[in-house]
Design a protein around this motif. Structure first.
Motif, PDB file in Angstrom:
ATOM      1  N   LEU A  56      34.563 -51.017  88.726  1.00  0.00           N
ATOM      2  CA  LEU A  56      33.132 -50.809  88.971  1.00  0.00           C
ATOM      3  C   LEU A  56      32.623 -51.535  90.218  1.00  0.00           C
ATOM      4  O   LEU A  56      31.905 -50.937  91.032  1.00  0.00           O
ATOM      5  CB  LEU A  56      32.328 -51.246  87.742  1.00  0.00           C
ATOM      6  CG  LEU A  56      32.679 -50.546  86.420  1.00  0.00           C
ATOM      7  CD1 LEU A  56      31.713 -50.966  85.319  1.00  0.00           C
ATOM      8  CD2 LEU A  56      32.681 -49.028  86.568  1.00  0.00           C
ATOM      9  N   ILE A  57      32.961 -52.799  90.380  1.00  0.00           N
ATOM     10  CA  ILE A  57      32.464 -53.547  91.540  1.00  0.00           C
ATOM     11  C   ILE A  57      33.037 -53.002  92.854  1.00  0.00           C
ATOM     12  O   ILE A  57      32.290 -52.847  93.836  1.00  0.00           O
ATOM     13  CB  ILE A  57      32.730 -55.053  91.364  1.00  0.00           C
ATOM     14  CG1 ILE A  57      31.853 -55.587  90.228  1.00  0.00           C
ATOM     15  CG2 ILE A  57      32.451 -55.813  92.655  1.00  0.00           C
ATOM     16  CD1 ILE A  57      32.080 -57.037  89.875  1.00  0.00           C
ATOM     17  N   PRO A  58      34.340 -52.665  92.930  1.00  0.00           N
ATOM     18  CA  PRO A  58      34.840 -52.013  94.151  1.00  0.00           C
ATOM     19  C   PRO A  58      34.121 -50.702  94.449  1.00  0.00           C
ATOM     20  O   PRO A  58      33.845 -50.384  95.615  1.00  0.00           O
ATOM     21  CB  PRO A  58      36.320 -51.792  93.856  1.00  0.00           C
ATOM     22  CG  PRO A  58      36.667 -52.870  92.880  1.00  0.00           C
ATOM     23  CD  PRO A  58      35.459 -53.007  92.021  1.00  0.00           C
ATOM     24  N   GLU A  59      33.809 -49.928  93.402  1.00  0.00           N
ATOM     25  CA  GLU A  59      33.079 -48.668  93.597  1.00  0.00           C
ATOM     26  C   GLU A  59      31.674 -48.955  94.127  1.00  0.00           C
ATOM     27  O   GLU A  59      31.172 -48.260  95.023  1.00  0.00           O
ATOM     28  CB  GLU A  59      32.991 -47.906  92.274  1.00  0.00           C
ATOM     29  CG  GLU A  59      32.358 -46.527  92.370  1.00  0.00           C
ATOM     30  CD  GLU A  59      33.383 -45.411  92.483  1.00  0.00           C
ATOM     31  OE1 GLU A  59      33.829 -45.119  93.618  1.00  0.00           O
ATOM     32  OE2 GLU A  59      33.745 -44.843  91.445  1.00  0.00           O
ATOM     33  N   LEU A  60      31.039 -49.989  93.588  1.00  0.00           N
ATOM     34  CA  LEU A  60      29.704 -50.360  94.058  1.00  0.00           C
ATOM     35  C   LEU A  60      29.748 -50.778  95.529  1.00  0.00           C
ATOM     36  O   LEU A  60      28.860 -50.407  96.312  1.00  0.00           O
ATOM     37  CB  LEU A  60      29.148 -51.500  93.199  1.00  0.00           C
ATOM     38  CG  LEU A  60      27.695 -51.887  93.472  1.00  0.00           C
ATOM     39  CD1 LEU A  60      26.747 -50.779  93.035  1.00  0.00           C
ATOM     40  CD2 LEU A  60      27.337 -53.190  92.772  1.00  0.00           C
ATOM     41  N   SER A  61      30.768 -51.518  95.917  1.00  0.00           N
ATOM     42  CA  SER A  61      30.907 -51.936  97.316  1.00  0.00           C
ATOM     43  C   SER A  61      31.073 -50.735  98.231  1.00  0.00           C
ATOM     44  O   SER A  61      30.523 -50.696  99.344  1.00  0.00           O
ATOM     45  CB  SER A  61      32.112 -52.871  97.465  1.00  0.00           C
ATOM     46  OG  SER A  61      31.915 -54.059  96.730  1.00  0.00           O
ATOM     47  N   GLN A  62      31.815 -49.741  97.749  1.00  0.00           N
ATOM     48  CA  GLN A  62      32.002 -48.526  98.544  1.00  0.00           C
ATOM     49  C   GLN A  62      30.679 -47.780  98.724  1.00  0.00           C
ATOM     50  O   GLN A  62      30.363 -47.287  99.816  1.00  0.00           O
ATOM     51  CB  GLN A  62      33.041 -47.622  97.872  1.00  0.00           C
ATOM     52  CG  GLN A  62      33.495 -46.446  98.725  1.00  0.00           C
ATOM     53  CD  GLN A  62      34.612 -45.655  98.053  1.00  0.00           C
ATOM     54  OE1 GLN A  62      35.204 -46.105  97.086  1.00  0.00           O
ATOM     55  NE2 GLN A  62      34.891 -44.476  98.579  1.00  0.00           N
ATOM     56  N   LEU A  63      29.903 -47.724  97.664  1.00  0.00           N
ATOM     57  CA  LEU A  63      28.589 -47.084  97.742  1.00  0.00           C
ATOM     58  C   LEU A  63      27.676 -47.850  98.704  1.00  0.00           C
ATOM     59  O   LEU A  63      26.953 -47.240  99.519  1.00  0.00           O
ATOM     60  CB  LEU A  63      27.952 -47.029  96.349  1.00  0.00           C
ATOM     61  CG  LEU A  63      28.442 -45.930  95.406  1.00  0.00           C
ATOM     62  CD1 LEU A  63      28.070 -46.254  93.967  1.00  0.00           C
ATOM     63  CD2 LEU A  63      27.861 -44.585  95.807  1.00  0.00           C
ATOM     64  N   GLU A  64      27.705 -49.143  98.631  1.00  0.00           N
ATOM     65  CA  GLU A  64      26.862 -49.953  99.517  1.00  0.00           C
ATOM     66  C   GLU A  64      27.278 -49.784 100.978  1.00  0.00           C
ATOM     67  O   GLU A  64      26.427 -49.744 101.880  1.00  0.00           O
ATOM     68  CB  GLU A  64      26.945 -51.422  99.104  1.00  0.00           C
ATOM     69  CG  GLU A  64      26.231 -51.702  97.787  1.00  0.00           C
ATOM     70  CD  GLU A  64      26.461 -53.108  97.272  1.00  0.00           C
ATOM     71  OE1 GLU A  64      27.395 -53.784  97.785  1.00  0.00           O
ATOM     72  OE2 GLU A  64      25.739 -53.537  96.344  1.00  0.00           O
ATOM     73  N   GLY A  65      28.587 -49.649 101.208  1.00  0.00           N
ATOM     74  CA  GLY A  65      29.062 -49.415 102.568  1.00  0.00           C
ATOM     75  C   GLY A  65      28.558 -48.103 103.121  1.00  0.00           C
ATOM     76  O   GLY A  65      28.123 -48.024 104.290  1.00  0.00           O
ATOM     77  N   GLU A  66      28.590 -47.060 102.290  1.00  0.00           N
ATOM     78  CA  GLU A  66      28.095 -45.767 102.761  1.00  0.00           C
ATOM     79  C   GLU A  66      26.588 -45.814 102.979  1.00  0.00           C
ATOM     80  O   GLU A  66      26.072 -45.221 103.933  1.00  0.00           O
ATOM     81  CB  GLU A  66      28.452 -44.648 101.782  1.00  0.00           C
ATOM     82  CG  GLU A  66      28.034 -43.278 102.316  1.00  0.00           C
ATOM     83  CD  GLU A  66      28.505 -42.115 101.461  1.00  0.00           C
ATOM     84  OE1 GLU A  66      28.168 -40.956 101.821  1.00  0.00           O
ATOM     85  OE2 GLU A  66      29.182 -42.339 100.437  1.00  0.00           O
ATOM     86  N   LEU A  67      25.869 -46.506 102.113  1.00  0.00           N
ATOM     87  CA  LEU A  67      24.422 -46.622 102.302  1.00  0.00           C
ATOM     88  C   LEU A  67      24.099 -47.310 103.626  1.00  0.00           C
ATOM     89  O   LEU A  67      23.159 -46.908 104.335  1.00  0.00           O
ATOM     90  CB  LEU A  67      23.805 -47.415 101.138  1.00  0.00           C
ATOM     91  CG  LEU A  67      23.627 -46.669  99.814  1.00  0.00           C
ATOM     92  CD1 LEU A  67      23.116 -47.616  98.735  1.00  0.00           C
ATOM     93  CD2 LEU A  67      22.674 -45.483  99.971  1.00  0.00           C
ATOM     94  N   ASN A  68      24.858 -48.319 103.983  1.00  0.00           N
ATOM     95  CA  ASN A  68      24.648 -48.999 105.271  1.00  0.00           C
ATOM     96  C   ASN A  68      24.897 -48.051 106.438  1.00  0.00           C
ATOM     97  O   ASN A  68      24.134 -48.029 107.410  1.00  0.00           O
ATOM     98  CB  ASN A  68      25.567 -50.220 105.381  1.00  0.00           C
ATOM     99  CG  ASN A  68      25.152 -51.344 104.453  1.00  0.00           C
ATOM    100  OD1 ASN A  68      23.984 -51.448 104.092  1.00  0.00           O
ATOM    101  ND2 ASN A  68      26.095 -52.185 104.063  1.00  0.00           N
ATOM    102  N   ASP A  69      25.966 -47.264 106.318  1.00  0.00           N
ATOM    103  CA  ASP A  69      26.263 -46.295 107.373  1.00  0.00           C
ATOM    104  C   ASP A  69      25.164 -45.239 107.474  1.00  0.00           C
ATOM    105  O   ASP A  69      24.757 -44.846 108.573  1.00  0.00           O
ATOM    106  CB  ASP A  69      27.608 -45.609 107.109  1.00  0.00           C
ATOM    107  CG  ASP A  69      28.782 -46.571 107.233  1.00  0.00           C
ATOM    108  OD1 ASP A  69      28.607 -47.632 107.863  1.00  0.00           O
ATOM    109  OD2 ASP A  69      29.857 -46.271 106.689  1.00  0.00           O
ATOM    110  N   LEU A  70      24.668 -44.786 106.340  1.00  0.00           N
ATOM    111  CA  LEU A  70      23.645 -43.747 106.326  1.00  0.00           C
ATOM    112  C   LEU A  70      22.303 -44.276 106.824  1.00  0.00           C
ATOM    113  O   LEU A  70      21.495 -43.516 107.378  1.00  0.00           O
ATOM    114  CB  LEU A  70      23.496 -43.182 104.907  1.00  0.00           C
ATOM    115  CG  LEU A  70      24.669 -42.316 104.415  1.00  0.00           C
ATOM    116  CD1 LEU A  70      24.538 -42.049 102.921  1.00  0.00           C
ATOM    117  CD2 LEU A  70      24.707 -40.986 105.188  1.00  0.00           C
TER     118      LEU A  70
END
Length: 595
Positions: free
Chosen positions: A359-373
């Motif tokens: 779950l936490i790795p998935e959350l980090s991936q989502l946060e990374g994409e949000l930063n890019d977006l």
């Protein structure tokens, strides 16, 4: 024939389990044709309940808590009703149970040596095959209906039923046994399961009925089995069991040890956001292959990930396992993130592992994409910015959903679940009683699926709402909805449970404080179980050796009285056994002559 009433547990939720809920090696599994004279020393034993449309052969469908020769059950019955389990000398014998309620009388052989319920009342003939064939004839049914037209068959009715000689009874039973063995090997919830396959059990039962009802002197009808194919979903369910390490891909029965190829930690994690989830693990290859073959039959046009997240649990697994599932579907609110966790591989740190590895790795991936977006929303032409804005909105919703899921997992893992009904507006009742303490979740399979799932209700509610109701009952502990016998209750409500242990000896047995609060009763039961189990048996609890010595030293007169009482009980037991041998010996001989 002599029919015997079985046990009334007074609380099936407390004492009964489905065999798949617990650790299978803790279950007494001795087949009918295996000699076994000594009482079982296992924690759980097979238990025969009502017929529920079962005929001819009784599978291992329920188990009952039998630790220390049913000490906890015996104490419970004595405390509540001044009674003991009925017909103890007939438990685990070769037996045939019969339907007690219904318009049509039927009987079935205990496949495993079992304890039996009052609704699984049984008879104990020497000739098992011929007796079950005789009892299942149309003639036997007509006679019993005439004896008791109320569709509630009593032991007295069955005792008056004459046995009819059935030609080729052994051959009939042999065909039934072969067909049933194949059927159980193909039924996933059976303790004899190997892999899904076609079954001729329905045909075999119809053939057997024709065979026992045929006119005397006529040959057996030809046995030409018709096989029925299992549902396509059975193959996918089996593949999931392989991936989670419960089943062998070679059909070798339920595995006792987790194989190296299985998914790590017993977790099948499915994500709607990223395809870098458990389905990419080599252990899930059987799931991919089974979906390739059967997916179009099960849900045409639906992707495997979506079907697993949204449909597998409710449409397949929950019903197959009779609302006692073995894979808990821990899910985010909109089921975009789902982790199926095998209860048999659950460890004390399973929820922490789910967080750290999935779950936490998935959350980090989502946060990374949000930063890019965030950057992309302000770059490029309007069309590019619009697409970035739309994607940002989608990912943000997934991020919020996953973050809320993570918060709930942390709470259940480290503190315990929140109240199921926190609002005082609850109809006619106050809000749920809050936990007495915060405690890490620790699964105890002996508590059963109801109790363990209740403490995880916020994580299960998106797919399964029953645990929320059970947690509410768990918190309030009222009447028959009182689960304070469970290990989990002692974790979250230790003061309440300890207080009840001081008032109820059976709860003291359940929580290992029988010697602490009831030394005289513990001494008495220990002597009795030394007669029933072994001479060196002791009830092992915290400080039990010290408490035993102190009780004997401080109460010498009471100890002598308890010993004398036990000696008298053993003498009555011996005389009763001698009387039964005299009564039943001629009965068996008469049955053999009649055959």
């Amino acid at each position: 024939m002599e029919s015997r009433l079985g046990i009334r547990t007074s609380d099936n939720t407390r004492f009964l389990r489905k065999p798949w809920e617990i650790i299978l090696k803790d279950v007494y599994q001795i087949k009918l044709d295996t000699n076994s004279d000594s009482p079982p020393l296992f924690k759980w034993v097979p238990y025969v309940k009502g017929a529920k449309s079962k005929r001819w052969i009784e599978p291992l469908h329920d188990v009952i808590l039998w630790q220390h020769s049913s000490l906890e059950l015996s104490v419970t019955l004595f405390v509540k009703y001044k009674a003991v389990p009925q017909s103890p000398e007939f438990q685990f014998q070769k037996a045939i149970s019969y339907s007690t309620i219904g318009a049509y009388f039927s009987s079935r052989i205990h496949r495993f040596r079992s304890a039996f319920d009052v609704s699984g009342s049984s008879i104990f003939p020497k000739e098992i095959a011929s007796t079950v064939c005789s009892l299942n004839t149309r003639t036997a049914n007509e006679i019993l209906n005439s004896l008791n037209p109320t569709v509630n068959f009593q032991p007295g009715d069955v005792n008056r039923l004459p046995l009819f000689y059935i030609e080729s009874a052994d051959e009939i039973y042999t065909e039934l046994d072969v067909a049933f063995t194949e059927h159980e090997a193909a039924r996933e919830t059976s303790v004899e399961f190997k892999k899904p396959a076609a079954s001729a059990w329905n045909y075999a039962q119809e053939w057997a009925q024709t065979a026992v009802d045929r006119e005397r002197g006529t040959p057996l009808p030809k046995y030409e089995p018709v096989y029925e194919e299992p549902p396509a979903t059975n193959f996918v369910s089996y593949a999931i069991g392989i991936a989670l390490g419960r089943f062998s891909p070679n059909g070798e029965s339920i595995l006792k040890q987790v194989p190296a190829f299985a998914l790590p930690h017993g977790i099948l994690y499915i994500s709607a956001y990223s395809e870098k989830d458990s389905l990419e693990h080599p252990a899930c290859k059987p799931i991919q292959e089974s979906w390739h073959e059967y997916g179009s039959i099960i849900a045409k046009g639906t992707q495997l990930r979506k079907w697993l997240r949204l449909s597998f649990f409710k449409e397949v697994h929950l019903g197959m396992y009779e609302s006692r599932p073995i894979y808990f579907p821990l899910s985010s609110p909109r089921k975009n993130f789902v982790a199926f966790v095998s209860i048999h591989r659950w460890a004390d740190n399973t929820l922490q592992t789910l967080l750290a590895d999935y779950l936490i790795p998935e959350l980090s991936q989502l946060e990374g994409e949000l930063n890019d977006l965030t950057t992309a929303r302000h770059q490029g032409d309007k069309k590019t910015q619009a697409k970035a804005e739309e994607r940002y909105s989608e990912v943000q919703k997934l991020h919020e959903e996953l973050k809320a899921f993570i918060d709930l997992v942390r709470q259940c893992a480290e503190q315990g679940p929140p109240p199921a009904n926190a609002s005082p507006e609850r109809s006619r009742r106050a809000k749920d009683i809050p936990r007495e303490v915060d405690a890490r979740f620790k699964m105890d399979l002996d508590d059963g699926v109801i109790v363990n799932s209740a403490a995880l209700w916020p994580l299960l509610e998106p797919q399964w709402n029953q645990p929320k109701k059970w947690w509410s009952e768990f918190c309030n502990a009222e009447g028959k909805k009182d689960y304070d016998w469970s290990h989990l209750a002692a974790r979250y409500f230790p003061k309440r449970v300890d207080g009840k242990c001081k008032q109820d000896p059976s709860l003291a047995v359940a929580h290992g404080c029988f010697w602490k609060y009831y030394p005289a009763k513990a001494y008495e039961w220990e002597l009795r179980l030394q007669d029933e189990i072994s001479e060196d048996f002791t009830i092992e609890e915290t400080n039990s050796d010290t408490l035993r010595l102190a009780f004997a030293r401080e109460n010498p007169q009471l100890v002598r009285e308890i010993i004398e009482k036990e000696e008298k009980r053993q003498e009555r037991k011996r005389k009763k056994e001698e009387t039964q041998e005299e009564d039943y010996g001629p009965l068996f001989e008469q049955e053999e002559e009649a055959a």
